[in-house]
Design a protein around this motif. Sequence first.
Motif, PDB file in Angstrom:
ATOM      1  N   GLY C  54       0.790  -1.450   0.199  1.00  0.00           N
ATOM      2  CA  GLY C  54       0.063  -0.167  -0.053  1.00  0.00           C
ATOM      3  C   GLY C  54       0.736   1.428   0.073  1.00  0.00           C
ATOM      4  N   VAL C  55       2.165   1.086  -0.389  1.00  0.00           N
ATOM      5  CA  VAL C  55       2.866   2.479  -0.400  1.00  0.00           C
ATOM      6  C   VAL C  55       3.632   2.592  -1.729  1.00  0.00           C
ATOM      7  CG1 VAL C  55       4.878   3.711   0.449  1.00  0.00           C
ATOM      8  CG2 VAL C  55       3.482   2.426   2.027  1.00  0.00           C
ATOM      9  N   GLY C  56       2.854   3.638  -2.576  1.00  0.00           N
ATOM     10  CA  GLY C  56       3.654   3.813  -3.897  1.00  0.00           C
ATOM     11  C   GLY C  56       4.411   5.034  -3.689  1.00  0.00           C
ATOM     12  N   LEU C  57       5.415   5.367  -4.521  1.00  0.00           N
ATOM     13  CA  LEU C  57       6.153   6.583  -4.318  1.00  0.00           C
ATOM     14  C   LEU C  57       6.465   7.193  -5.484  1.00  0.00           C
ATOM     15  CD1 LEU C  57       9.107   4.713  -2.231  1.00  0.00           C
ATOM     16  CD2 LEU C  57       7.458   6.516  -1.531  1.00  0.00           C
ATOM     17  N   PRO C  58       5.343   7.912  -6.129  1.00  0.00           N
ATOM     18  CA  PRO C  58       5.571   8.532  -7.445  1.00  0.00           C
ATOM     19  C   PRO C  58       6.376  10.083  -7.216  1.00  0.00           C
ATOM     20  CG  PRO C  58       3.391   9.011  -6.643  1.00  0.00           C
ATOM     21  CD  PRO C  58       3.917   7.910  -5.794  1.00  0.00           C
ATOM     22  N   LEU C  59       6.815  10.596  -8.471  1.00  0.00           N
ATOM     23  CA  LEU C  59       8.029  11.322  -8.305  1.00  0.00           C
ATOM     24  C   LEU C  59       7.162  12.807  -8.266  1.00  0.00           C
ATOM     25  CD1 LEU C  59      10.062   9.469  -9.508  1.00  0.00           C
ATOM     26  CD2 LEU C  59      11.010  11.750 -10.647  1.00  0.00           C
ATOM     27  N   VAL C  60       7.353  13.681  -7.163  1.00  0.00           N
ATOM     28  CA  VAL C  60       6.959  15.082  -7.422  1.00  0.00           C
ATOM     29  C   VAL C  60       7.836  16.002  -8.034  1.00  0.00           C
ATOM     30  CG1 VAL C  60       5.134  14.467  -5.808  1.00  0.00           C
ATOM     31  CG2 VAL C  60       7.277  15.268  -5.069  1.00  0.00           C
ATOM     32  N   GLU C  61       9.161  15.561  -8.052  1.00  0.00           N
ATOM     33  CA  GLU C  61       9.989  16.640  -8.696  1.00  0.00           C
ATOM     34  C   GLU C  61      11.567  15.746  -9.122  1.00  0.00           C
ATOM     35  OE1 GLU C  61      10.696  19.624  -5.570  1.00  0.00           O
ATOM     36  OE2 GLU C  61      12.576  20.313  -6.616  1.00  0.00           O
ATOM     37  N   SER C  62      11.926  16.136  -9.882  1.00  0.00           N
ATOM     38  CA  SER C  62      13.301  15.837 -10.340  1.00  0.00           C
ATOM     39  C   SER C  62      14.279  16.848 -10.833  1.00  0.00           C
ATOM     40  CB  SER C  62      13.229  14.846 -11.645  1.00  0.00           C
ATOM     41  OG  SER C  62      12.714  15.286 -12.598  1.00  0.00           O
ATOM     42  N   HIS C  63      15.449  16.455 -10.472  1.00  0.00           N
ATOM     43  CA  HIS C  63      16.571  17.441 -10.835  1.00  0.00           C
ATOM     44  C   HIS C  63      17.712  16.682 -11.372  1.00  0.00           C
ATOM     45  CE1 HIS C  63      18.257  21.630 -11.037  1.00  0.00           C
ATOM     46  NE2 HIS C  63      19.531  21.078 -10.737  1.00  0.00           N
ATOM     47  N   VAL C  64      18.291  17.038 -12.599  1.00  0.00           N
ATOM     48  CA  VAL C  64      19.546  16.445 -13.239  1.00  0.00           C
ATOM     49  C   VAL C  64      20.551  17.399 -13.687  1.00  0.00           C
ATOM     50  CG1 VAL C  64      20.417  14.639 -14.492  1.00  0.00           C
ATOM     51  CG2 VAL C  64      17.959  14.472 -14.019  1.00  0.00           C
ATOM     52  N   GLU C  65      21.523  17.368 -13.012  1.00  0.00           N
ATOM     53  CA  GLU C  65      22.790  17.900 -13.851  1.00  0.00           C
ATOM     54  C   GLU C  65      23.545  16.954 -14.651  1.00  0.00           C
ATOM     55  OE1 GLU C  65      25.147  20.556 -10.880  1.00  0.00           O
ATOM     56  OE2 GLU C  65      23.697  19.474  -9.505  1.00  0.00           O
ATOM     57  N   TYR C  66      23.782  17.418 -15.951  1.00  0.00           N
ATOM     58  CA  TYR C  66      24.513  16.517 -16.741  1.00  0.00           C
ATOM     59  C   TYR C  66      25.858  17.050 -16.762  1.00  0.00           C
ATOM     60  CZ  TYR C  66      19.885  15.516 -18.121  1.00  0.00           C
ATOM     61  OH  TYR C  66      18.390  15.088 -18.063  1.00  0.00           O
ATOM     62  N   ILE C  67      26.791  16.129 -16.406  1.00  0.00           N
ATOM     63  CA  ILE C  67      28.143  16.483 -16.409  1.00  0.00           C
ATOM     64  C   ILE C  67      29.226  16.012 -17.086  1.00  0.00           C
ATOM     65  CG2 ILE C  67      30.169  16.419 -14.515  1.00  0.00           C
ATOM     66  CD1 ILE C  67      27.902  15.967 -12.285  1.00  0.00           C
TER      67      ILE C  67
END
Lengths: 141, 141, 141, 141
Positions: C54-67
């Motif tokens: 009964g626990v789902g973890l959908p994204l609410v925010e993502s951040h990526v730095e491409y190095i």
Amino acid sequence: MSNSKVCTTIRVRYSEIDRMGTFYNSRALEWFEVGRTEWLRATGIAYSEMERRGVGLPLVESHVEYIGTATYDDELQIAVSAEMSGKARMRFDIEIARADGSGNVARGYTVHALIDPTSENSGTIRPIRPPQWFLEAIQNV
Amino acid sequence: MSNSKVCTTIRVRYSEIDRMGTFYNSRALEWFEVGRTEWLRATGIAYSEMERRGVGLPLVESHVEYIGTATYDDELQIAVSAEMSGKARMRFDIEIARADGSGNVARGYTVHALIDPTSENSGTIRPIRPPQWFLEAIQNV
Amino acid sequence: MSNSKVCTTIRVRYSEIDRMGTFYNSRALEWFEVGRTEWLRATGIAYSEMERRGVGLPLVESHVEYIGTATYDDELQIAVSAEMSGKARMRFDIEIARADGSGNVARGYTVHALIDPTSENSGTIRPIRPPQWFLEAIQNV
Amino acid sequence: MSNSKVCTTIRVRYSEIDRMGTFYNSRALEWFEVGRTEWLRATGIAYSEMERRGVGLPLVESHVEYIGTATYDDELQIAVSAEMSGKARMRFDIEIARADGSGNVARGYTVHALIDPTSENSGTIRPIRPPQWFLEAIQNV
């Protein structure tokens, strides 16, 4: 069974191009799906509505011939025809060509079982016979 | 031509599962590629090195039979065998099954042209005959 | 909250490389997910089991730095740490580097709501407070 | 720098939906790219032409806020504005909403370096200053 073709146009995304400069091979199957979606819409009952009414159409077979290249931002036309294949399967024949008429890109077919779409999650897929509304709808194309 | 199978194991990603709860159909072709990569590595010359030496292997045909379901986090085994098909093509036969032995998931084949990989970007693909080092390498598997 | 890093190694697939010769940008988020899957497994309760409980973890925010760049067949290491963020969110910090130590590829974070995973299909997502077993499990990493 | 928004509409593909019934998180970045492609076309010089003229725009940073759900066959509108960010970077601000006006789906931004697109393959990325034709083109939107 009618054999009218339903056509739709897409633009190739940057994400779909591989390092050889043409579309990655699995993308053809995603584009086939875009074409099937428009063919099913042409029946008068979009696929999402079919799923709600209890008809899912998972693939049982796919075949692709890769004929030409296509790169980022090219416009492609997807032409689809379909018919029942036996009593409980559908077959879609699909051709992808450059929208400017300059050449073919891929062609192939997909074969689909008719199933209860709520059964796949449960692990035991339940095949179904096509309901009357379904058989009538696919005559509309 | 030897027909040894080269096996590799993957874990199904969340991104690969569709709303029916099983893998989206085009993913089978991406997993086929993972299997081919390991088959080619078993020749002693990884595919990226083959490309550097002037041999590209784009698909000209793919065929998939969808046999069973697979969901997020399942471990799958990909078994690949390969052989030359005529003078200038390769054919890979691929089977995907659950790694725990509980069932088959998909099987099929891909047929590949041998080309100059620098030619695809230029728009006119140049087919090549397999170099001697290539024919010797694929005997190593 | 512990801050141990959980590491996993992947090999870049041909399908993940774009025509510039490096990975297509959205792939970083798919690799982040592969890393999260292993972090969650290290709690002792794999994510698929969490969903069943009964626990789902959908994204609410993502951040990526491409190095840095990464190309086909490169081995990458994904290092993940995680902690609760307020009472009903989780945050994962993720770093992707070449497995041979020759450089960083990408880094970033994802923020996740805790929800009832059966509610998303119904159109009205139901946030939940973390159950006790969940809070205990994430202390295990 | 103008701040006109360029809008484009897409239909969500079956392949883009995960088992929670909404789009998989990385798809937002692919849709952002579709929006950027149309913004760049509105400059009068499509991105593929920019690459031929020696300007590549790889991502150096991406940020996504996931606001609402979207499922198979939904029509989405992608609204994009852009501006230079310092002397050698561009920033795109992107909003995705249901095309029928019933709600927001995602918003975020991407930051791009200006590079010589032939340099990425060689392993040493060469940043460039924006040529005059580029600076003039982005004033056209």
